[in-house]
Design a protein around this motif. Structure first.
Motif, PDB file in Angstrom:
ATOM      1  N   LEU A   1       0.841  -1.198   0.000  1.00 14.88           N
ATOM      2  CA  LEU A   1       0.000   0.000   0.000  1.00 14.88           C
ATOM      3  C   LEU A   1       0.876   1.247   0.000  1.00 14.88           C
ATOM      4  O   LEU A   1       0.651   2.195  -0.766  1.00 14.88           O
ATOM      5  N   LEU A   2       1.928   1.211   0.839  1.00 19.28           N
ATOM      6  CA  LEU A   2       2.844   2.351   0.920  1.00 19.28           C
ATOM      7  C   LEU A   2       3.504   2.589  -0.437  1.00 19.28           C
ATOM      8  O   LEU A   2       3.550   3.720  -0.925  1.00 19.28           O
ATOM      9  N   ALA A   3       3.980   1.506  -1.040  1.00 20.08           N
ATOM     10  CA  ALA A   3       4.647   1.619  -2.342  1.00 20.08           C
ATOM     11  C   ALA A   3       3.691   2.205  -3.372  1.00 20.08           C
ATOM     12  O   ALA A   3       4.069   3.068  -4.172  1.00 20.08           O
ATOM     13  N   ALA A   4       2.442   1.764  -3.314  1.00 14.84           N
ATOM     14  CA  ALA A   4       1.451   2.257  -4.269  1.00 14.84           C
ATOM     15  C   ALA A   4       1.196   3.743  -4.051  1.00 14.84           C
ATOM     16  O   ALA A   4       1.080   4.519  -4.996  1.00 14.84           O
ATOM     17  N   LEU A   5       1.138   4.153  -2.766  1.00 18.35           N
ATOM     18  CA  LEU A   5       0.896   5.564  -2.454  1.00 18.35           C
ATOM     19  C   LEU A   5       2.052   6.426  -2.925  1.00 18.35           C
ATOM     20  O   LEU A   5       1.855   7.466  -3.545  1.00 18.35           O
ATOM     21  N   VAL A   6       3.286   5.975  -2.623  1.00 17.82           N
ATOM     22  CA  VAL A   6       4.472   6.726  -3.027  1.00 17.82           C
ATOM     23  C   VAL A   6       4.518   6.849  -4.546  1.00 17.82           C
ATOM     24  O   VAL A   6       4.724   7.920  -5.106  1.00 17.82           O
ATOM     25  N   ALA A   7       4.263   5.706  -5.232  1.00 13.91           N
ATOM     26  CA  ALA A   7       4.281   5.708  -6.689  1.00 13.91           C
ATOM     27  C   ALA A   7       3.200   6.639  -7.217  1.00 13.91           C
ATOM     28  O   ALA A   7       3.409   7.383  -8.163  1.00 13.91           O
ATOM     29  N   GLY A   8       2.043   6.613  -6.555  1.00 18.12           N
ATOM     30  CA  GLY A   8       0.933   7.463  -6.974  1.00 18.12           C
ATOM     31  C   GLY A   8       1.303   8.925  -6.870  1.00 18.12           C
ATOM     32  O   GLY A   8       1.045   9.715  -7.783  1.00 18.12           O
ATOM     33  N   LEU A   9       1.953   9.307  -5.761  1.00 17.67           N
ATOM     34  CA  LEU A   9       2.378  10.689  -5.572  1.00 17.67           C
ATOM     35  C   LEU A   9       3.394  11.086  -6.625  1.00 17.67           C
ATOM     36  O   LEU A   9       3.353  12.176  -7.176  1.00 17.67           O
ATOM     37  N   ALA A  10       4.315  10.143  -6.918  1.00 19.28           N
ATOM     38  CA  ALA A  10       5.432  10.453  -7.811  1.00 19.28           C
ATOM     39  C   ALA A  10       4.951  10.798  -9.219  1.00 19.28           C
ATOM     40  O   ALA A  10       5.540  11.645  -9.877  1.00 19.28           O
ATOM     41  N   VAL A  11       3.890  10.147  -9.685  1.00 22.92           N
ATOM     42  CA  VAL A  11       3.487  10.379 -11.072  1.00 22.92           C
ATOM     43  C   VAL A  11       2.192  11.203 -11.183  1.00 22.92           C
ATOM     44  O   VAL A  11       1.774  11.535 -12.269  1.00 22.92           O
ATOM     45  N   SER A  12       1.588  11.544 -10.030  1.00 20.90           N
ATOM     46  CA  SER A  12       0.273  12.170 -10.092  1.00 20.90           C
ATOM     47  C   SER A  12       0.317  13.512 -10.826  1.00 20.90           C
ATOM     48  O   SER A  12      -0.685  13.937 -11.379  1.00 20.90           O
ATOM     49  N   ALA A  13       1.479  14.170 -10.816  1.00 18.71           N
ATOM     50  CA  ALA A  13       1.575  15.487 -11.434  1.00 18.71           C
ATOM     51  C   ALA A  13       1.232  15.428 -12.924  1.00 18.71           C
ATOM     52  O   ALA A  13       0.555  16.309 -13.442  1.00 18.71           O
ATOM     53  N   CYS A  14       1.713  14.386 -13.620  1.00 18.14           N
ATOM     54  CA  CYS A  14       1.509  14.376 -15.066  1.00 18.14           C
ATOM     55  C   CYS A  14       1.233  12.960 -15.552  1.00 18.14           C
ATOM     56  O   CYS A  14       1.662  12.563 -16.619  1.00 18.14           O
ATOM     57  N   ALA A  15       0.527  12.151 -14.702  1.00 22.82           N
ATOM     58  CA  ALA A  15       0.324  10.745 -15.047  1.00 22.82           C
ATOM     59  C   ALA A  15      -0.488  10.609 -16.327  1.00 22.82           C
ATOM     60  O   ALA A  15      -1.622  11.074 -16.388  1.00 22.82           O
ATOM     61  N   PRO A  16       0.070   9.996 -17.346  1.00 27.20           N
ATOM     62  CA  PRO A  16      -0.722   9.738 -18.542  1.00 27.20           C
ATOM     63  C   PRO A  16      -1.681   8.585 -18.272  1.00 27.20           C
ATOM     64  O   PRO A  16      -1.434   7.770 -17.382  1.00 27.20           O
ATOM     65  N   LYS A  17      -2.770   8.532 -18.981  1.00 30.26           N
ATOM     66  CA  LYS A  17      -3.727   7.441 -18.803  1.00 30.26           C
ATOM     67  C   LYS A  17      -3.291   6.210 -19.584  1.00 30.26           C
ATOM     68  O   LYS A  17      -3.621   5.086 -19.223  1.00 30.26           O
ATOM     69  N   SER A  18      -2.601   6.419 -20.683  1.00 34.03           N
ATOM     70  CA  SER A  18      -2.131   5.296 -21.495  1.00 34.03           C
ATOM     71  C   SER A  18      -0.613   5.362 -21.581  1.00 34.03           C
ATOM     72  O   SER A  18      -0.064   6.403 -21.945  1.00 34.03           O
ATOM     73  N   TRP A  19       0.029   4.250 -21.225  1.00 31.92           N
ATOM     74  CA  TRP A  19       1.491   4.241 -21.225  1.00 31.92           C
ATOM     75  C   TRP A  19       2.031   2.837 -21.347  1.00 31.92           C
ATOM     76  O   TRP A  19       1.302   1.856 -21.203  1.00 31.92           O
ATOM     77  N   VAL A  20       3.313   2.765 -21.649  1.00 34.09           N
ATOM     78  CA  VAL A  20       4.000   1.478 -21.800  1.00 34.09           C
ATOM     79  C   VAL A  20       5.249   1.518 -20.931  1.00 34.09           C
ATOM     80  O   VAL A  20       5.884   2.562 -20.803  1.00 34.09           O
ATOM     81  N   VAL A  21       5.562   0.380 -20.278  1.00 27.00           N
ATOM     82  CA  VAL A  21       6.781   0.311 -19.467  1.00 27.00           C
ATOM     83  C   VAL A  21       7.567  -0.947 -19.837  1.00 27.00           C
ATOM     84  O   VAL A  21       6.994  -2.023 -20.029  1.00 27.00           O
ATOM     85  N   LEU A  22       8.873  -0.783 -19.937  1.00 26.59           N
ATOM     86  CA  LEU A  22       9.763  -1.889 -20.318  1.00 26.59           C
ATOM     87  C   LEU A  22      10.098  -2.733 -19.092  1.00 26.59           C
ATOM     88  O   LEU A  22      10.344  -2.193 -18.012  1.00 26.59           O
ATOM     89  N   LEU A  23      10.125  -4.052 -19.264  1.00 27.88           N
ATOM     90  CA  LEU A  23      10.514  -4.976 -18.193  1.00 27.88           C
ATOM     91  C   LEU A  23      11.759  -5.748 -18.619  1.00 27.88           C
ATOM     92  O   LEU A  23      12.025  -5.884 -19.812  1.00 27.88           O
ATOM     93  N   PRO A  24      12.513  -6.303 -17.645  1.00 28.27           N
ATOM     94  CA  PRO A  24      13.627  -7.181 -18.030  1.00 28.27           C
ATOM     95  C   PRO A  24      13.083  -8.481 -18.630  1.00 28.27           C
ATOM     96  O   PRO A  24      11.994  -8.923 -18.261  1.00 28.27           O
ATOM     97  N   ASN A  25      13.838  -9.092 -19.536  1.00 25.03           N
ATOM     98  CA  ASN A  25      13.456 -10.389 -20.097  1.00 25.03           C
ATOM     99  C   ASN A  25      13.681 -11.484 -19.061  1.00 25.03           C
ATOM    100  O   ASN A  25      14.360 -11.268 -18.054  1.00 25.03           O
ATOM    101  N   GLU A  26      13.130 -12.676 -19.337  1.00 27.17           N
ATOM    102  CA  GLU A  26      13.282 -13.819 -18.431  1.00 27.17           C
ATOM    103  C   GLU A  26      14.756 -14.125 -18.156  1.00 27.17           C
ATOM    104  O   GLU A  26      15.119 -14.544 -17.071  1.00 27.17           O
ATOM    105  N   ASP A  27      15.614 -13.930 -19.164  1.00 29.30           N
ATOM    106  CA  ASP A  27      17.036 -14.272 -19.027  1.00 29.30           C
ATOM    107  C   ASP A  27      17.848 -13.152 -18.359  1.00 29.30           C
ATOM    108  O   ASP A  27      19.070 -13.241 -18.268  1.00 29.30           O
ATOM    109  N   GLY A  28      17.163 -12.092 -17.912  1.00 33.68           N
ATOM    110  CA  GLY A  28      17.862 -11.019 -17.217  1.00 33.68           C
ATOM    111  C   GLY A  28      18.294  -9.872 -18.118  1.00 33.68           C
ATOM    112  O   GLY A  28      18.606  -8.786 -17.629  1.00 33.68           O
TER     113      GLY A  28
END
Lengths: 203, 149
Positions: free
Chosen positions: A13-40
């Protein structure tokens, strides 16, 4: 299944709140985020909007999809889990690849591969709605046309063993690459055990 | 033969034709996981998702409030969506022997994970994930997309 972090509810919950605060200023509704592959390793995405592009090459970096020019920003693990928990939980197991090797000139599996066949059956059994592709290969000993046929015989041999264990036929594809797709490159007319194989992908 | 029986037979033939054109196209992948309300709109029909359900080019994957669905395509591309999602596989070409490769996906709404497969490995520029306003070009990789109106 995706690996989920073992965070306690309060931390999440804390992490979600912090993350929410961090992006609330200009949070886009549609976005893409890169993740690491299975092999690292981490790949790259190129995000295009109507008026410009952005490249993302680091895990945890996001780009907006509803601005004329994509804007990049960082996203916490907590926000990723909050936003994408269900999509991550629905991830199918990554495809599993097996290689079975054959004795010279026929459909007799080597003793090691005969034992490995059971692993293939277990993998199929563990995956609801599994589908398979089975590709037969040969070494370069003998004529190319004969090897094309032998590759198919090997693929069919493996298919028949799997069907005997109860998988529906319409979700198995078989083909032969004959001597055209060597695992270990050799000259023509070379007997090479590592090229006498069937490659199986269990999805 | 009675006229009504004949017309019934014509209707049956017509129906067989319209559905068989769809059924004869080759599967491009299969549903692997599902939960809650999860559907595939395929050839004019809405099917409830189940593991092993065949997917074809043009199929629409839809989930409700409590739904999620995961699928794997024949080139080992893996996609999964969360609730209230709508995803279309608009283009799928996987004939590596003939050099014919292409994957075009459109996420209309909801959340999705995309893990690229063999098509992206062989020809990265042939893989595109589209949303209402943006396009994602894939260079051998795993990412998450969210689309909200």
């Amino acid at each position: 299944m995706a690996q989920r972090s073992g965070m306690h509810g309060g931390n999440l919950l804390l992490a979600a709140l912090v993350a929410g605060l961090a992006v609330s200023a200009c949070a886009p509704k549609s976005w893409v985020v890169l993740l690491p592959n299975e092999d690292g390793s981490t790949g790259r995405i190129i995000v295009s909007g109507p008026e410009g592009q952005a490249e993302v090459a680091e895990a945890g970096t996001a780009a907006s999809l509803d601005t004329a020019v994509p804007e990049t920003f960082d996203v916490s693990r907590g926000e990723i889990d909050t936003t994408f928990g269900d999509a991550l939980q629905a991830q199918p197991s990554p495809p599993a690849v097996f290689r079975l090797y054959f004795e010279l000139g026929g459909t007799q599996l080597t003793p090691e591969s005969a034992a490995l066949l059971q692993d293939v059956l277990n993998e199929v059994g563990a995956r609801p709605g599994a589908d398979l592709s089975i590709v037969g290969h040969t070494d370069t000993a003998g004529a190319a046309a004969d090897n094309e046929a032998l590759g198919l015989e090997r693929a069919h041999f493996v298919r028949d063993r799997i069907i005997a264990a109860g998988l529906k036929l319409d979700r198995i594809s078989t083909e032969s690459h004959g001597e055209g797709n060597l695992l270990v490159p050799t000259a023509d007319d070379v007997s090479e055990p590592r090229n006498r194989r069937v490659e199986i992908v269990v999805r | 033969m009675a006229v009504w029986l004949r017309s019934l037979r014509y209707a049956a033939i017509l129906l067989a034709f319209t559905t068989s054109a769809y059924a004869e196209s080759d599967p491009i992948g299969y549903v692997k996981t599902h939960a809650g309300a999860a559907f595939v709109d395929a050839g004019g029909e809405t099917l409830e998702a189940f593991p092993g359900l065949a997917l074809r080019e043009g199929d629409v994957i839809r989930t409700g409030d409590d739904g999620r669905l995961g699928l794997t395509l024949l080139d080992n591309t893996v996609m999964s969506v969360g609730p209230n999602a709508e995803l279309v596989v608009e283009e799928y070409l996987f004939r590596p022997g003939e050099g014919e490769l292409g994957l075009g996906v459109r996420l209309l709404r909801g959340t999705m994970q995309f893990i690229s497969g063999v098509i992206a490995k062989l020809r990265p520029e042939a893989v595109k994930v589209r949303t209402t306003t943006g396009t994602i070009g894939v260079r051998g990789t795993r990412f998450l997309v969210k689309v909200e109106d």
